[in-house]
Every structure is written in structure tokens, then in C-alpha cells.
Scaffold this active site. Structure first.
Site, mmCIF file in Angstrom:
data_model
loop_
_atom_site.group_PDB
_atom_site.id
_atom_site.type_symbol
_atom_site.label_atom_id
_atom_site.label_comp_id
_atom_site.label_asym_id
_atom_site.label_seq_id
_atom_site.Cartn_x
_atom_site.Cartn_y
_atom_site.Cartn_z
ATOM 1 N N ASP A 48 0.857 -1.093 -0.042
ATOM 2 C CA ASP A 48 0.120 -0.002 -0.062
ATOM 3 C C ASP A 48 0.959 1.349 -0.057
ATOM 4 O O ASP A 48 2.012 1.152 0.457
ATOM 5 C CB ASP A 48 -0.902 -0.022 1.163
ATOM 6 N N GLU A 98 -0.002 -0.792 5.910
ATOM 7 C CA GLU A 98 1.088 -0.305 6.724
ATOM 8 C C GLU A 98 0.706 1.098 6.966
ATOM 9 O O GLU A 98 1.046 1.834 7.976
ATOM 10 C CB GLU A 98 2.389 -0.578 6.037
HETATM 11 N N1 BES Z 1 8.512 3.324 5.616
HETATM 12 C C1 BES Z 1 7.803 4.123 6.458
HETATM 13 C C2 BES Z 1 8.696 4.323 7.791
HETATM 14 C C3 BES Z 1 10.166 4.803 7.780
HETATM 15 C C4 BES Z 1 10.677 5.601 6.450
HETATM 16 C C5 BES Z 1 11.041 4.542 8.833
HETATM 17 C C6 BES Z 1 11.942 6.031 6.737
HETATM 18 C C7 BES Z 1 12.366 4.879 8.873
HETATM 19 C C8 BES Z 1 12.769 5.795 7.436
HETATM 20 C C9 BES Z 1 6.623 3.709 6.632
HETATM 21 O O1 BES Z 1 6.021 3.382 5.545
HETATM 22 C C10 BES Z 1 5.664 4.703 7.451
HETATM 23 O O2 BES Z 1 5.580 5.910 6.733
HETATM 24 N N2 BES Z 1 5.378 4.774 8.539
HETATM 25 C C11 BES Z 1 4.417 5.663 9.232
HETATM 26 C C12 BES Z 1 3.730 5.313 10.217
HETATM 27 C C13 BES Z 1 2.253 4.512 9.974
HETATM 28 C C14 BES Z 1 1.685 4.110 11.154
HETATM 29 C C15 BES Z 1 1.601 5.499 9.319
HETATM 30 C C16 BES Z 1 5.470 6.864 9.624
HETATM 31 O O3 BES Z 1 6.363 6.772 10.068
HETATM 32 O O4 BES Z 1 4.818 8.111 9.645
HETATM 33 MN MN MN Z 2 7.005 2.223 4.561
HETATM 34 MN MN MN Z 3 5.071 5.126 4.575
#
Ligand code: BES
Ligand code: MN
Ligand code: MN
Length: 459
Positions: free
Chosen positions: A90, A154
Site C-alpha cells: 500500500d 502499513e
Molecule cells: N517506511 C515508512 C517508515 C520509515 C521511513 C522508517 C523511513 C524509517 C525511515 C513507513 O511506511 C511509514 O511511513 N510509517 C508511518 C507510520 C504509519 C503508522 C502511518 C510513519 O512513520 O509515519
Molecule cells: Mn513504508
Molecule cells: Mn510510509
């Protein structure tokens, strides 16, 4: 397994790899917006098909209360170790679409980078695992068992994946979890993420008068909830950028001076950072560097704020309501539920009597720290050392992948955050892109992880 053989295979097939990734990127699998539900489903089906083509024994789509999970496996010998690969197909919404230089779901290759929503986060990174697996099955060099779980939620908090993991504990038995959904420091400075922040995400509503009012007729006599919301938000941090929510820091782990000194050795060019973002100055909590502020310290940020008139020209209105979405990034040993409750109580307490407030919990996740002294980390470090020619630097990241803490809690498994992106990939932003160098480097490095991980189990 030899690096030269992997490189030769990549060289022969790289154009096809990129074309296949582009096909995935053309599917707008935006999990947050119900309008894309069918696209998300179609994307899951394509991922399943690609896993079958790459050589899994079994591939299934597991429906959930939300978007489906793709599960696949290849078990070559139950006595060998099992690597459980996690990724997400996604993507974040593409807006603001008008700030993209090319349409978000029509991938273009420019200056060695693939531009499209999801190119780095996380289709491009998840697909490296499918292609690395293809190499290992076609060359007959797959050294251990593999399980894949590629989810579709995710970006909306992985709530249904959490439920599914608890139900499928037996099926998901493995020795390590391998995830590419983070960044390296630079293409000539490999790193492995050894920490992720947790998250508390809330939406607040501030209500003033029972309807929108003429801002001349009523302004000066009735509190404007948009003004009040801004005042309340401003009070959530003091002059040291310390968060004022009562008890917010109660469980925050103070990182030792030695560990901070160690972390400060990671290269960070503050001037380049400012230039790249076109800012004149950084801003971090008093006493902490920008790098620390974005990794080992918790935060509170407004992610969106709205209501009142925001169309063309001017309309004089005193809005009845104002809203904001607020995210708090958490560090060990803060607990998402506890912080959300503390925020809610605080926000209700500071509300002046001329407004009413509501706090709605959106989603959360727990922070995690990953050790560097277990076989998974050692194997990942060796693999990167071979392909980058440098030992990767362990680094605590600022983003969140809430499911990682749950994997540890429910499955008892540690994750290797084997990301190959760059912080400058503009994930979640217009013009998201993923370097072809990074994409191919991942495909090259992943098989070597399997080799070293399996060897460490035999030895
Ligand atoms: N891949 C990211 C997280 C990430 C990016 C970690 C770059 C470290 C470096 C993940 O898809 C993401 O965006 N996570 C969200 C949390 C989610 C609950 C919406 C975030 O970190 O905002
Ligand atoms: Mn991600
Ligand atoms: Mn992300």
C-alpha cells in the site's frame, strides 16, 4: 553463492526488473482512501502472481477486515532456518497532486531514479526481495526457507495485520524477520536502522459557537475556535521545545553520554541538510542536536489543521469549529496508549471554558530498539560490507513501522531493518523517487544476507 554471479544475473535482467516494478507502481494502491479499495485488491493479486513466478511453493491472499495480506512461502528443508520477509504494497495518498512533476501513478525514469508514489515506500523496496528470491531459486542457491507477508495497510497503522499475526503464529514460525522499508545514510555510507520511534496519532476538534458567524458582527465578542486551537497547540511546547503534556517524559529513556557520543560519529552535514531543505536554521529540543531530535527524542507535531475559509479570495467568517491532526513520535520506553491518554487528559484540561474539545485516537504503535549482537544483524552487516565495501553504521531512525514491536511481542522474533532508500527519496511527498542504484543494490545484497544467516546457523 558468489557476488559476481548475482551481479551478472542483475545485469542481464535489470531492465525487466524495472519494468515489472513500474507495472506495480501503476496501480494506485492507496490504503487510506476507500475510493482505491479495488486497486489495493488488484495490487495484492499482482504481488501474489509475481511471487508465484519467482518460485514460491505456495502463495495466498488472506482477506482481513481491511485490505488483504499476501502470504507466500518456499520451504526447502524444515531443519534449515527460515527468513520471514515483511513489506507493504500500500502507498500514501499522492496529494497534493499538482506539486508532482509527472503523474504519481505513471512511473518515469529520470536521472537514474524512478519517480512514482510508492517507488521507495515500499513497493520498490519490497520488490527487491521478490527479485532477490527469484535469483536464488533460478540459480538453485536458495540456502534456507523463506516466508513472505506483504501487507496492504502499513500506511494506515497495520491494525488488521496485528490481528492476523496473532492468529497465524504457527504459520509464521521463523528465525528472523527481514524488512526493507527504511533508509541508508548515503549511497557510499551504508547503515542499518536499529531503532524506530513509536507513534501516538490523534485528531482534535475545538468547537466554539453553534454555527459559523460573521467575523465583523460577532468578532471581538465570541472566541474564534481556530485562534483558540492555535493557542492551545502553541502551549504544547515550552521555550525549550519541551513537550508540556503532564507525564510525557516519565518513561523516556535518557540515552547515555557514551551512546550519544557514539551516535554523533555518524556523518551528518548540517549545512548540506539546510541547503537541501532550503531552511536557514534547524530547530531541535534544547540540548539535543537535530540528528538526536529526529531519532532518540520524542516529538509532537501538527500534521494538518483546518476549517474556516480556505478558498480563493477572502470570506469574512468566524468558524464554529477547528480541527488538527497531531502526531507524537515516541521513544523507548514510552507506551502509545499511555501517551495518547495523557495527551487527551492534558488537552481537555487546558481547554478554556469558551470552547469544547474532543480528542479522537487515530492509531498508534510502540517504539523499538534492535540489538547489533545477534546472528541476524551480523549477517546483514556482513552482506552490506561485501556489496558496499564498507561496514554499515548502526543508526536509530525517526520513522515508525508499528508492526515491528508487535512481531517481537507476538512472534518473539527480531527484525532486521534492511532498508536501501535515502532520506531524500521524498517518501510521503510529491515526486517520491527511488534510485535504480538502490533498487539493484538491494537485490544484490539480500541473497548474501540469506547466505550469511544460514551459515551462522550451521556453524
Ligand atoms: N517506511 C515508512 C517508515 C520509515 C521511513 C522508517 C523511513 C524509517 C525511515 C513507513 O511506511 C511509514 O511511513 N510509517 C508511518 C507510520 C504509519 C503508522 C502511518 C510513519 O512513520 O509515519
Ligand atoms: Mn513504508
Ligand atoms: Mn510510509
Amino acid at each position: 553463492m558468489k557476488r559476481e554471479d548475482i551481479l551478472a544475473y542483475i545485469d542481464e535482467h535489470k531492465d525487466r526488473f524495472i519494468e515489472e516494478l513500474n507495472d506495480l507502481l501503476r496501480i494506485p494502491s492507496v490504503s487510506a482512501d476507500p475510493a482505491y479499495k479495488d486497486d489495493v485488491k488488484r495490487c495484492a493479486e499482482v504481488v501474489k502472481q509475481r511471487l508465484i513466478e519467482a518460485g514460491v511453493d505456495k502463495a495466498e491472499i488472506h482477506p482481513t477486515a481491511g485490505h488483504p495480506i499476501v502470504y507466500a512461502e518456499k520451504i526447502i528443508d524444515p531443519s534449515l532456518p527460515t527468513v520471514l520477509v515483511y513489506g507493504h504494497y500500500d502507498v500514501q495518498p499522492a496529494d497534493p497532486v499538482d506539486l508532482w512533476d509527472s503523474p504519481p501513478f505513471e512511473p518515469v525514469v529520470k536521472d537514474g531514479k524512478i519517480y512514482a508514489r510508492g517507488s521507495a515506500d515500499d513497493k520498490g523496496q519490497a520488490y527487491m526481495h521478490v527479485k532477490a528470491f527469484e535469483y536464488m531459486t533460478r540459480s538453485g542457491e536458495l540456502p534456507c526457507n523463506v516466508k513472505f507477508m506483504i501487507e496492504g495497510e502499513e500506511e494506515v497503522g497495520s491494525v488488521n495485520l496485528g490481528i492476523w499475526v496473532k492468529e497465524k503464529k504457527e504459520m509464521l514460525k521463523a528465525d528472523v524477520i527481514l524488512i526493507s522499508d527504511t533508509s541508508i545514510i548515503a549511497n557510499d555510507t551504508p547503515s542499518i536502522t536499529v531503532g524506530l520511534r513509536g507513534l501516538s496519532y490523534v485528531e482534535v476538534e475545538v468547537t466554539g459557537p453553534n454555527r459559523d458567524l460573521h467575523s465583523g458582527v460577532y468578532g471581538g465578542a465570541v472566541a474564534n475556535p481556530a485562534n483558540t486551537l492555535c493557542e492551545m497547540i502553541a502551549s504544547l511546547k515550552d521555550e525549550n521545545d519541551h513537550i508540556t503534556v503532564e507525564g510525557f517524559y516519565d518513561d523516556v529513556e535518557e540515552v547515555s553520554a557514551d551512546d550519544r557520543a557514539e551516535m554523533a560519529k555518524a556523518p551528518f552535514d548540517e549545512n548540506a541538510f539546510k541547503t537541501e531543505l532550503k531552511i536557514n536554521a534547524t530547530r531541535a529540543e534544547n540540548g539535543y542536536s537535530p540528528m538526536e531530535g529526529s531519532s532518540i527524542r520524542p516529538t509532537l507535531d501538527v500534521n494538518g489543521i483546518w476549517r474556516g475559509y480556505i478558498g480563493e479570495g477572502a470570506k469574512t467568517v468566524l468558524p464554529s469549529k477547528a480541527y488538527a491532526k497531531i502526531s507524537m513520535r515516541l521513544v523507548p520506553f514510552q507506551k502509545s496508549e499511555d501517551i495518547t491518554r495523557k495527551f487527551k487528559e492534558h488537552f481537555e484540561r487546558i481547554a478554556p471554558d469558551y470552547v469544547q474539545v474532543k480528542v479522537k485516537e487515530l492509531h498508534g504503535g510502540e517504539p523499538i530498539v534492535i540489538p547489533t549482537d545477534f546472528p541476524g544483524y551480523v549477517a546483514a552487516s556482513k552482506a552490506m560490507e561485501e556489496t558496499f565495501g564498507k561496514t554499515p553504521i548502526p543508526e536509530r531512525g525517526g520513522g515508525s513501522i508499528p508492526i515491528v514491536a508487535l512481531f517481537e511481542e507476538v512472534l518473539g522474533l527480531k527484525s532486521i531493518l534492511f532498508g536501501f532508500g535515502l532520506n531524500s527519496d521524498d517518501i510521503h511527498s510529491p515526486n517520491e523517487h527511488y534510485g535504480i542504484f538502490n533498487f539493484l543494490k538491494g537485490i544484490e545484497t539480500i541473497p548474501l544476507f540469506y547466505k550469511h544467516f544460514t551459515d551462522s546457523h550451521e556453524g
